[in-house]
Scaffold this active site. Structure first.
Site, mmCIF file in Angstrom:
data_model
loop_
_atom_site.group_PDB
_atom_site.id
_atom_site.type_symbol
_atom_site.label_atom_id
_atom_site.label_comp_id
_atom_site.label_asym_id
_atom_site.label_seq_id
_atom_site.Cartn_x
_atom_site.Cartn_y
_atom_site.Cartn_z
ATOM 1 N N THR A 11 39.877 -47.042 -6.506
ATOM 2 C CA THR A 11 39.474 -48.436 -6.704
ATOM 3 C C THR A 11 40.389 -49.075 -7.747
ATOM 4 O OG1 THR A 11 37.827 -47.563 -8.260
ATOM 5 C CG2 THR A 11 37.033 -48.161 -6.078
ATOM 6 N N GLU B 217 30.970 -40.499 -10.994
ATOM 7 C CA GLU B 217 31.458 -39.198 -11.492
ATOM 8 C C GLU B 217 31.907 -39.370 -12.938
ATOM 9 O OE1 GLU B 217 34.813 -38.953 -12.267
ATOM 10 O OE2 GLU B 217 35.423 -40.896 -11.471
ATOM 11 N N PHE B 218 31.797 -38.273 -13.695
ATOM 12 C CA PHE B 218 32.236 -38.312 -15.091
ATOM 13 C C PHE B 218 33.230 -37.191 -15.360
ATOM 14 C CE2 PHE B 218 28.157 -40.431 -14.932
ATOM 15 C CZ PHE B 218 28.422 -41.598 -15.635
ATOM 16 N N LEU B 219 33.950 -36.780 -14.320
ATOM 17 C CA LEU B 219 34.842 -35.645 -14.551
ATOM 18 C C LEU B 219 36.166 -36.112 -15.134
ATOM 19 C CD1 LEU B 219 37.120 -35.402 -12.004
ATOM 20 C CD2 LEU B 219 35.076 -34.686 -10.815
ATOM 21 N N GLU C 90 40.136 -35.145 -15.940
ATOM 22 C CA GLU C 90 41.177 -34.247 -15.450
ATOM 23 C C GLU C 90 41.395 -33.146 -16.481
ATOM 24 O OE1 GLU C 90 44.622 -36.534 -14.214
ATOM 25 O OE2 GLU C 90 43.285 -37.950 -13.218
ATOM 26 N N LYS D 255 28.705 -46.091 -15.748
ATOM 27 C CA LYS D 255 30.034 -45.489 -15.601
ATOM 28 C C LYS D 255 31.132 -46.308 -16.278
ATOM 29 C CE LYS D 255 33.643 -43.352 -14.568
ATOM 30 N NZ LYS D 255 34.247 -42.647 -13.498
ATOM 31 N N CYS E 291 42.112 -43.638 -15.186
ATOM 32 C CA CYS E 291 40.750 -44.167 -15.346
ATOM 33 C C CYS E 291 40.569 -45.141 -16.505
ATOM 34 C CB CYS E 291 39.773 -43.004 -15.475
ATOM 35 S SG CYS E 291 39.628 -42.101 -13.929
ATOM 36 N N LYS F 267 47.847 -36.626 -20.544
ATOM 37 C CA LYS F 267 47.176 -35.687 -21.444
ATOM 38 C C LYS F 267 47.538 -34.273 -20.987
ATOM 39 C CE LYS F 267 42.724 -34.925 -19.282
ATOM 40 N NZ LYS F 267 41.287 -35.049 -19.431
ATOM 41 N N ARG G 97 49.975 -41.235 -14.362
ATOM 42 C CA ARG G 97 49.533 -42.623 -14.200
ATOM 43 C C ARG G 97 49.298 -43.281 -15.570
ATOM 44 N NH1 ARG G 97 44.674 -41.994 -9.897
ATOM 45 N NH2 ARG G 97 44.456 -39.987 -10.938
HETATM 46 C C1 UDX Z 1 38.570 -41.392 -8.453
HETATM 47 C C2 UDX Z 1 37.631 -42.532 -8.033
HETATM 48 O O1 UDX Z 1 37.507 -42.591 -6.673
HETATM 49 C C3 UDX Z 1 38.009 -43.789 -8.711
HETATM 50 O O2 UDX Z 1 37.239 -44.878 -8.307
HETATM 51 C C4 UDX Z 1 37.736 -43.506 -10.135
HETATM 52 O O3 UDX Z 1 37.894 -44.630 -10.910
HETATM 53 C C5 UDX Z 1 38.652 -42.420 -10.600
HETATM 54 O O4 UDX Z 1 38.475 -41.272 -9.853
HETATM 55 P P1 UDX Z 1 40.849 -40.287 -7.939
HETATM 56 O O5 UDX Z 1 40.160 -39.163 -7.250
HETATM 57 O O6 UDX Z 1 41.574 -40.036 -9.216
HETATM 58 O O7 UDX Z 1 39.855 -41.534 -8.109
HETATM 59 O O8 UDX Z 1 41.771 -41.076 -6.945
HETATM 60 P P2 UDX Z 1 43.067 -40.671 -6.189
HETATM 61 O O9 UDX Z 1 43.609 -39.389 -6.736
HETATM 62 O O10 UDX Z 1 43.877 -41.902 -6.139
HETATM 63 O O11 UDX Z 1 42.515 -40.333 -4.725
HETATM 64 C C6 UDX Z 1 41.959 -41.221 -3.836
HETATM 65 C C7 UDX Z 1 42.173 -40.666 -2.423
HETATM 66 O O12 UDX Z 1 41.522 -41.507 -1.477
HETATM 67 C C8 UDX Z 1 43.643 -40.599 -2.006
HETATM 68 O O13 UDX Z 1 43.959 -39.287 -1.618
HETATM 69 C C9 UDX Z 1 43.738 -41.586 -0.842
HETATM 70 O O14 UDX Z 1 44.674 -41.180 0.165
HETATM 71 C C10 UDX Z 1 42.322 -41.581 -0.316
HETATM 72 N N1 UDX Z 1 41.962 -42.765 0.467
HETATM 73 C C11 UDX Z 1 42.155 -44.009 -0.022
HETATM 74 C C12 UDX Z 1 41.372 -42.606 1.714
HETATM 75 O O15 UDX Z 1 41.212 -41.484 2.188
HETATM 76 N N2 UDX Z 1 40.972 -43.694 2.404
HETATM 77 C C13 UDX Z 1 41.172 -44.953 1.957
HETATM 78 O O16 UDX Z 1 40.798 -45.914 2.627
HETATM 79 C C14 UDX Z 1 41.787 -45.104 0.685
HETATM 80 C C1 UDX Z 2 38.180 -40.016 -18.354
HETATM 81 C C2 UDX Z 2 36.728 -39.725 -18.781
HETATM 82 O O1 UDX Z 2 36.737 -38.816 -19.884
HETATM 83 C C3 UDX Z 2 35.928 -39.184 -17.617
HETATM 84 O O2 UDX Z 2 34.563 -39.006 -18.017
HETATM 85 C C4 UDX Z 2 36.005 -40.139 -16.461
HETATM 86 O O3 UDX Z 2 35.299 -39.688 -15.343
HETATM 87 C C5 UDX Z 2 37.454 -40.386 -16.087
HETATM 88 O O4 UDX Z 2 38.169 -40.865 -17.233
HETATM 89 P P1 UDX Z 2 40.390 -38.590 -18.117
HETATM 90 O O5 UDX Z 2 41.086 -39.902 -17.950
HETATM 91 O O6 UDX Z 2 40.714 -37.502 -17.167
HETATM 92 O O7 UDX Z 2 38.816 -38.795 -18.061
HETATM 93 O O8 UDX Z 2 40.744 -38.011 -19.564
HETATM 94 P P2 UDX Z 2 40.210 -38.076 -21.073
HETATM 95 O O9 UDX Z 2 40.208 -36.673 -21.544
HETATM 96 O O10 UDX Z 2 38.987 -38.858 -21.249
HETATM 97 O O11 UDX Z 2 41.450 -38.792 -21.792
HETATM 98 C C6 UDX Z 2 41.840 -40.111 -21.483
HETATM 99 C C7 UDX Z 2 42.976 -40.545 -22.390
HETATM 100 O O12 UDX Z 2 42.516 -40.715 -23.723
HETATM 101 C C8 UDX Z 2 44.150 -39.559 -22.477
HETATM 102 O O13 UDX Z 2 45.365 -40.287 -22.452
HETATM 103 C C9 UDX Z 2 43.960 -38.873 -23.804
HETATM 104 O O14 UDX Z 2 45.184 -38.441 -24.365
HETATM 105 C C10 UDX Z 2 43.326 -39.987 -24.631
HETATM 106 N N1 UDX Z 2 42.457 -39.481 -25.713
HETATM 107 C C11 UDX Z 2 41.311 -38.829 -25.385
HETATM 108 C C12 UDX Z 2 42.800 -39.699 -27.032
HETATM 109 O O15 UDX Z 2 43.830 -40.300 -27.336
HETATM 110 N N2 UDX Z 2 41.940 -39.236 -28.016
HETATM 111 C C13 UDX Z 2 40.798 -38.588 -27.717
HETATM 112 O O16 UDX Z 2 40.095 -38.189 -28.663
HETATM 113 C C14 UDX Z 2 40.463 -38.374 -26.366
#
Ligand code: UDX
Ligand code: UDX
Length: 425
Positions: free
Chosen positions: A86, A149-151, A153, A205, A259, A319, A326
């Site tokens: 999205t 989701e709250f996962l 990476e 979220k 994200c 990270k 991204r």
């Molecule tokens: C996810 C969530 O979906 C996003 O909204 C949230 O904010 C972050 O985590 P993520 O899994 O990181 O996103 O996205 P991405 O790695 O870009 O994967 C999305 C997948 O959906 C891609 O593999 C893309 O090919 C697929 N897709 C997209 C479809 O299968 N159908 C579509 O119509 C559009």
């Molecule tokens: C985040 C949220 O944590 C997760 O719950 C949501 O579902 C998706 O977005 P993610 O983007 O994978 O996950 O990583 P995160 O570990 O939260 O780090 C995000 C960014 O913040 C990274 O660039 C990291 O370096 C930075 N960060 C994080 C800091 O600079 N300081 C911190 O203490 C934590």
């Protein structure tokens, strides 16, 4: 239970493998044929610790299958989880095209009484809007739920199997119960469940990510200040973190990834659109990107201008323990350095050269020391353990200059200065 997962990105693949592991039958669809081919062969299209092993296990169980057909997956699901991306549009709003396409596909092919579960991060009101879209098309009963989701990476599997909470938004109690049943083994292990209506779940979220992002911008500005007045920024963060109301947060060059930047921007856009401007969030967002410019300016000042200088970048990912670049701060720095005439060599333990080959002029090395050979400055942008463990004397030996930029506060000023480096933060 029989589940469909649409979208095989970080969220979709992790959820699919995890749900099959806890006993469900899962069909996961993605439009990207190359990705699906790889997944069916047991290959993960990105780097996520432990996911390869979990995928292998789930495929071997016979309960997990990948397909390029949304129709096939949707027909196979009692619950259909929408995990497509999205992105944010230039005007700050969320691009819901992919989610809408999936909703339409669901409306055409869903089973009687199936549940459309939105896992993708979406603005408030999306579930209601999708319900309207689907009602126009669907000939059979269905319901809708919001289950963000709250996962994060690098910890995606742990965050799925042992989540901080499972948030379920729905308007009907049996829909809530169905979604809850999917997570039964995880709930039995102690996961907390938060139940609400769809709009509340949607805001939980985006607001959670925005809150976490704001904390990072605040600690970063405090670190800049601490640095200026001769205090230890990491010590300040650590001392503050002992108050459980504050918790741990690491200062550095700011947040990136797929994200935080997107979700913060989207919530700011939503605030403006609804006449409730989120001024604190706007400031946090601006501070995040200022942090990148600030570090560049300090590096440039230390070098007396970057043109013709060799700058080495340690870490490209946003990270550690991911190969995701991204909106990574390293990439912003590299683009600016290349634009201003520096020679840039980078090394990252996981990011393959093909992931950054659109940054023309960037040279990728195969080790940290190879990258740092004859460098005027080394800039650490991602705190991989390998960099933390690096012997600084050896580093100094291979470098030409003495400038060490610490974008993640991994080194102590005292130590690096005593070795003769010029420490830039
Ligand atoms: C996810 C969530 O979906 C996003 O909204 C949230 O904010 C972050 O985590 P993520 O899994 O990181 O996103 O996205 P991405 O790695 O870009 O994967 C999305 C997948 O959906 C891609 O593999 C893309 O090919 C697929 N897709 C997209 C479809 O299968 N159908 C579509 O119509 C559009
Ligand atoms: C985040 C949220 O944590 C997760 O719950 C949501 O579902 C998706 O977005 P993610 O983007 O994978 O996950 O990583 P995160 O570990 O939260 O780090 C995000 C960014 O913040 C990274 O660039 C990291 O370096 C930075 N960060 C994080 C800091 O600079 N300081 C911190 O203490 C934590």
């Amino acid at each position: 239970m029989e589940l469909a997962i649409i979208g095989a990105g970080w969220v979709g693949v992790t959820t699919a493998a995890a749900m099959a592991d806890i006993g469900h039958t899962v069909v996961c669809a993605d439009l990207n044929a190359e990705r699906i081919e790889k997944l069916n062969l047991g290959e993960v299209p990105f780097f996520e610790p432990g996911l390869f092993e979990l995928l292998q296990k789930s495929l071997a169980s016979g309960r997990l299958k990948f397909t390029t057909s949304n129709e096939e997956a949707i027909k196979a699901g009692e619950l259909v989880f929408c995990c497509v991306n999205t992105p944010t549009l230039p005007d700050g709003s969320t691009d819901l095209n992919a989610v809408t396409q999936v909703a339409r596909a669901f409306a055409q092919d869903h089973r009687d009484g199936a549940v459309f579960v939105i896992k993708s991060t979406v603005p408030a009101g999306t579930a209601a809007a999708m319900r309207r879209v689907m009602t126009e098309i669907s000939q059979r009963p269905f319901t809708i739920a919001s289950n963000p989701e709250f996962l994060a990476e690098s910890t995606a599997i742990r965050d799925t199997m042992i989540p901080s909470r499972i948030v379920i938004g729905a308007d009907e109690s049996d829909t809530l119960e169905k979604v809850k049943r999917v997570y039964e083994p995880i709930i039995a292990n102690g996961a907390r469940v938060f139940i609400s209506d769809c709009a509340t779940a949607e805001v939980v979220k985006t607001a959670s990510n925005s809150f976490l992002a704001t904390r990072i911008s605040l600690i970063n500005e405090i670190a800049n200040y601490a640095n200026q007045v001769g205090a230890d920024p990491v010590g300040v963060a650590l001392g503050m973190s002992l108050d459980p109301r504050i918790g741990a947060v690491r200062p550095g060059v700011g947040y990136g990834g797929g994200c935080f930047p997107k979700d913060v921007q989207a919530l700011i856009g939503e605030g403006d659109r609804t006449g409730t401007p989120l001024t604190v969030l706007k400031a946090a967002h601006a501070a995040n990107y200022r942090q990148r410019t600030r570090l560049y300016d300090r590096l440039s000042a230390a070098l007396g201008g970057v043109a013709g200088k060799k700058v080495t970048i340690f870490g490209l990912a946003f990270k550690p323990k991911t190969d995701d670049v991204r909106d990574a701060p390293a990439i912003t720095l590299i683009d600016q350095l290349l634009k201003d005439g520096a020679q840039v060599v980078a090394y990252d333990p996981q990011v393959r050269p093909t992931l950054v080959n659109d940054h023309h002029g960037l040279v990728m090395a195969s080790s940290a020391l190879e990258a740092a050979q004859d460098a005027d400055a080394v800039a650490l942008m991602c705190e991989w353990q390998e960099f933390i463990d690096l012997d600084l004397k050896t580093l100094q030996h291979v470098m030409k200059g003495r400038i060490l930029v610490d974008g993640r506060y991994i080194w102590s000023r005292k130590t690096v200065e005593s070795l003769g480096f010029i420490y830039v933060v």
